[in-house]
Structures are given as structure tokens and as C-alpha cells.
Design an enzyme around this catalytic site. Structure first.
Site, PDB file in Angstrom:
ATOM      1  N   ASN A  47      36.263  48.812  47.983  1.00  0.00           N
ATOM      2  CA  ASN A  47      35.444  48.813  49.188  1.00  0.00           C
ATOM      3  C   ASN A  47      33.967  48.906  48.837  1.00  0.00           C
ATOM      4  O   ASN A  47      33.577  49.490  47.820  1.00  0.00           O
ATOM      5  CB  ASN A  47      35.876  49.908  50.171  1.00  0.00           C
ATOM      6  N   GLU A  60      40.621  45.342  50.450  1.00  0.00           N
ATOM      7  CA  GLU A  60      41.541  44.217  50.592  1.00  0.00           C
ATOM      8  C   GLU A  60      40.790  42.901  50.768  1.00  0.00           C
ATOM      9  O   GLU A  60      41.203  41.865  50.233  1.00  0.00           O
ATOM     10  CB  GLU A  60      42.495  44.451  51.768  1.00  0.00           C
ATOM     11  N   CYS A  91      45.242  48.967  56.496  1.00  0.00           N
ATOM     12  CA  CYS A  91      45.214  49.044  57.963  1.00  0.00           C
ATOM     13  C   CYS A  91      45.751  47.743  58.556  1.00  0.00           C
ATOM     14  O   CYS A  91      46.017  46.778  57.841  1.00  0.00           O
ATOM     15  CB  CYS A  91      43.792  49.315  58.448  1.00  0.00           C
TER      16      CYS A  91
END
Length: 134
Positions: A47, A60, A91
Site C-alpha cells: 500500500n 492489491e 476488502c
């Protein structure tokens, strides 16, 4: 690639390694992800936060960007970890992004063992939906 053939610990190690490169000064929640491509390559992502919170990049998305930048292909297995190296579930948004590049067969490491994306994102919307309605 069947789930039994995946070296899950090695893949998790790659996710932990790249998590160390995460840029998370605002949340202090670094995330790392590693995936195996159908040609055997391993791609990673972490991230990258931003002072304008909404424009931060999730791990991701970094993984999918690395996949595309390194020649594309289909993701067949992936591991996502938090700052302590513990497994972390993508998520809903990220599951959709991963589905686009791995499909229902993409196997994801979970606390319950490896599970296919078809169980993590049942009845997913994907490219086939667009061609079916064109």
C-alpha cells in the site's frame, strides 16, 4: 496450479518482505501482497498512502499493476499480510480487482486455508457480464 502445489509459506514471505516497503505514514497499517502468475512469476504490491486519503493505493492494486507492467497473465494464488505478517483478507473492492485478473479460480490464503475467489466473491461481476449484454 492446484493449491497443494503452492508454497504458501514462501509466498507469504514475499508478501511480508514487500510489506516492509509500504508507505503508510497516516494509518500506520502497512500491507503487503504477493501473487503467483500462471507462468510461474511472482508479483508483489504494497500500500502507498497519500495525504489526500482517498487517493491512496492499496497493496492489491499495486499487485495488479506489477502484474500488468511485467507482461500480464492470470493470477493463480495470492497472499495478503498486515504489518505483523498475519494473513489479511482483501476488502470487497480489492476482491473485485483481483477477480478481474485471476477469475473465480484464483486461490487466496485465508485463516481457514486457501480458498478460491468464487467463495470469497460469489456471483462476481466480470468481463463475461459485459460481453453477455453487448
Amino acid at each position: 496450479m492446484p493449491s497443494a502445489e503452492v508454497d504458501w509459506e514462501a509466498l507469504r514471505g514475499k508478501a511480508i518482505e514487500v510489506m516492509g516497503h509500504a508507505y503508510a505514514p497516516y494509518s500506520s497499517f502497512p500491507v503487503g501482497v504477493a501473487g503467483i502468475v500462471d507462468d510461474g512469476r511472482v508479483v508483489v504490491g504494497c500500500n502507498v498512502e497519500n495525504a489526500a486519503y482517498g487517493v491512496g493505493l492499496c497493496a492489491e492494486c499495486g499487485l495488479v499493476s506489477a502484474l500488468t507492467a511485467s507482461g500480464g497473465g492470470r493470477l493463480v494464488a495470492m497472499v495478503c499480510v498486515d504489518g505483523h505478517g498475519a494473513l489479511l483478507m482483501p476488502c470487497g473492492r480489492c476482491r473485485q480487482v483481483l477477480f478481474e485478473h485471476g477469475g473465480a479460480e484464483l486461490v487466496v490464503a485465508t485463516d481457514d486455508g486457501p480458498l478460491p475467489m468464487s467463495e470469497l466473491l460469489p456471483r462476481a461481476f466480470g468481463p463475461d457480464n459485459l460481453t453477455a449484454h453487448a
